[in-house]
Design an enzyme around this catalytic site. Structure first.
Site, PDB file in Angstrom:
ATOM      1  N   SER A 144      -2.349-152.471  -9.318  1.00 12.92           N
ATOM      2  CA  SER A 144      -3.167-151.318  -8.977  1.00 12.92           C
ATOM      3  C   SER A 144      -2.239-150.294  -8.356  1.00 12.92           C
ATOM      4  O   SER A 144      -1.175-150.642  -7.830  1.00 12.92           O
ATOM      5  CB  SER A 144      -4.258-151.723  -7.977  1.00 12.92           C
ATOM      6  OG  SER A 144      -4.815-150.585  -7.332  1.00 12.92           O
ATOM      7  N   SER A 323      25.430-110.132  11.780  1.00 12.43           N
ATOM      8  CA  SER A 323      24.486-109.034  11.940  1.00 12.43           C
ATOM      9  C   SER A 323      24.730-107.966  10.895  1.00 12.43           C
ATOM     10  O   SER A 323      25.869-107.688  10.517  1.00 12.43           O
ATOM     11  CB  SER A 323      24.614-108.424  13.340  1.00 12.43           C
ATOM     12  OG  SER A 323      23.789-107.284  13.469  1.00 12.43           O
ATOM     13  N   LYS A 329      29.754-109.351  15.161  1.00  7.95           N
ATOM     14  CA  LYS A 329      28.911-110.409  15.735  1.00  7.95           C
ATOM     15  C   LYS A 329      28.914-111.638  14.821  1.00  7.95           C
ATOM     16  O   LYS A 329      28.749-111.531  13.608  1.00  7.95           O
ATOM     17  CB  LYS A 329      27.486-109.890  15.915  1.00  7.95           C
ATOM     18  CG  LYS A 329      26.586-110.810  16.742  1.00  7.95           C
ATOM     19  CD  LYS A 329      25.280-110.078  17.086  1.00  7.95           C
ATOM     20  CE  LYS A 329      24.430-110.891  18.057  1.00  7.95           C
ATOM     21  NZ  LYS A 329      23.831-112.051  17.399  1.00  7.95           N
TER      22      LYS A 329
END
Length: 474
Positions: A144, A323, A329
């Site tokens: 099953s 950035s 950055k």
């Protein structure tokens, strides 16, 4: 190929559908494709689950052949189909969405139909000629969804477990190596984001390795403990209806041999069919590891903050510009990504928990969500750990001068001097340092409380970072 030749006709209890001729899946899988357009994540996204399904079907076929229920020709064809799936072939045919109604029936039938059609071709027949070998009658014999599917999930998790452990162990070793590399770097420890007492950067990184080592040890023992009991042979609800009395023992024994996993029959098949407790506990352990990783990444982001106005005790490898508006950055993108993975794993655990609670009576129909979330958590966790190690941890460097500067200017340093200059002097020095902005060492030297030789001795890393016997004053 003509339009008519592009499809084959298949039928089930609901009627007739045109199935793509090249597809190895069949009508029930097609219905599931049309019904469940949800996560966009198909079964094939998790190869170990597909392999687990194939191994379950192979074990069932072996048991049924030994019991005389399956012909030699059908067994050989099914075995060939399962072997190809285990090797990694035809995984693209597992197209059903991981989230589905029906307690996993669509997944089970996807496997049954693909195996049946590969087997039919091996026998010299066409796809869909189920009168020669049937997805339900032959591939799904004595099974099953309710025992084959959860057994395959457990097996898939076990098959992928070693890779998860290897990734975790490699990350632990990377942290341990940094702990050794930074063992001489004196820095300030912090509690509640305030200066506390000195430690070494090596101690900080060794602690990362230690906390993850605890989880490695637990994961090594937890998976075998939780996932090796299977309910294969229980069929619909655990009573074993439609299976030969000898089938369960044979099928589980064959599955253990095929998979190389120490699988055993569940002690109570009724309980094993309805209860999801093993998945809840295993997912909880994955969550615990994710929480620890996220906390570590929080620390890495803080320790690398700046570079001019933050803590700046360590440098993380620069992975990409940070950035679109601020030139120069660079962001801690790798730890940030791991944080987000951890949040997802925590969310997965909650969804899985609700699905486990949502079971009713003899079956938990929410098991597809449980499978989806636990496999997703493992994949995310493993990839996050590899990413963190490869793209971050191995490339971390220490700003030794900055670490030393912060120690020498920290009010927390007065704690190390307290046994030598006394509590009242230490309190006064701390107050003056706070009010004036001057360093603790500068004030101690100015007042002549300790000479340079004594200060140098006290401030040696080996004397600052562990218990030390302080000579008693007369």
């Amino acid at each position: 190929m003509s339009s008519a030749a592009s499809f084959r006709t298949e039928k089930d209890l609901l009627g007739v559908l045109e199935v793509p001729a090249q597809a190895y899946y069949g009508i029930q899988t097609l219905r599931a494709i049309n019904n469940f357009r949800l996560s966009g994540v198909p079964i094939s996204h998790y190869p170990k689950l597909v392999v687990g399904l194939a191994m379950v079907k192979q074990a069932a076929a072996d048991a049924n052949r030994e019991l005389g229920q399956l012909s030699e020709a059908k067994h050989a064809a099914i075995s060939e189909a399962c072997a190809r799936l285990i090797r990694g072939d035809f995984h693209e045919e597992f197209v059903v969405d991981m989230i589905q109604g029906g307690a996993g029936t669509s997944t089970n039938m996807n496997a049954n139909e693909v195996i049946a059609n590969i087997a039919l071709e091996a026998m010299g027949h066409q796809k869909g000629e189920y009168q020669y070998l049937h997805p339900n009658n032959d591939v799904n014999m004595a099974q099953s969804t309710n025992d084959a599917y959860p057994t395959a999930i457990r097996l898939g998790l076990l098959l992928g477990h070693d890779a998860l452990l290897a990734s975790l162990d490699s990350l632990i070793q990377a942290f341990a190596a940094k702990g050794e590399e930074f063992s001489h770097v004196l820095k300030m420890g912090r509690t509640q984001l305030q200066d506390a007492v000195p430690m070494t950067l090596g101690q900080e990184f060794r602690a990362f390795a230690t906390t993850l080592s605890e989880d490695l040890a637990r994961l090594k023992t937890l998976a075998p403990e939780l996932l090796t009991e299977v309910n294969l042979g229980g069929t619909a609800i655990g009573t074993g209806i439609n299976a030969d009395p000898r089938y369960q023992a044979l099928a589980v024994q064959r599955l253990a041999t095929i998979s190389g996993q120490p699988l055993v029959p569940a002690a109570d098949l009724i309980e094993a069919t309805s209860d999801m407790g093993a998945f809840v506990l295993f997912s909880g352990m994955l969550k615990r590891t994710a929480v620890k990783l996220s906390k570590i990444c929080n620390d890495l982001r803080l320790l690398s903050s700046g570079p001019r106005t933050g803590i700046n005790e360590i440098n993380l490898p620069a992975r990409q510009p940070g950035s679109s508006i601020m030139p120069g950055k660079v962001n801690p993108v790798i730890p940030e990504a791991v944080n987000q993975v951890a949040f997802q794993i925590i969310g997965n655990d909650l969804a899985l928990t609700m699905a486990a609670e949502g079971g009713q009576l003899q079956l938990n129909v929410m098991e597809p969500l449980i499978a989806f979330k636990i496999f997703d958590s493992i994949r995310l966790l493993q990839r996050a750990m590899d990413m963190l190690r490869e793209h971050c941890i191995v490339g971390i460097t220490a700003n030794e001068a900055r670490c030393r500067e912060l120690v020498e200017h920290s009010i927390g340093l007065v704690t190390a001097l307290n046994p030598y200059i006394g509590y009242e002097n230490a309190t006064r020095i701390a107050r003056v340092a706070l009010e004036s902005g001057r360093g603790v060492l500068e004030l101690v030297r100015e007042e002549g409380l300790l000479d340079d030789a004594m200060l140098d001795d006290i401030l040696r890393p080996e004397n600052m970072i562990a218990p030390r016997l302080v000579p008693l004053k007369a």
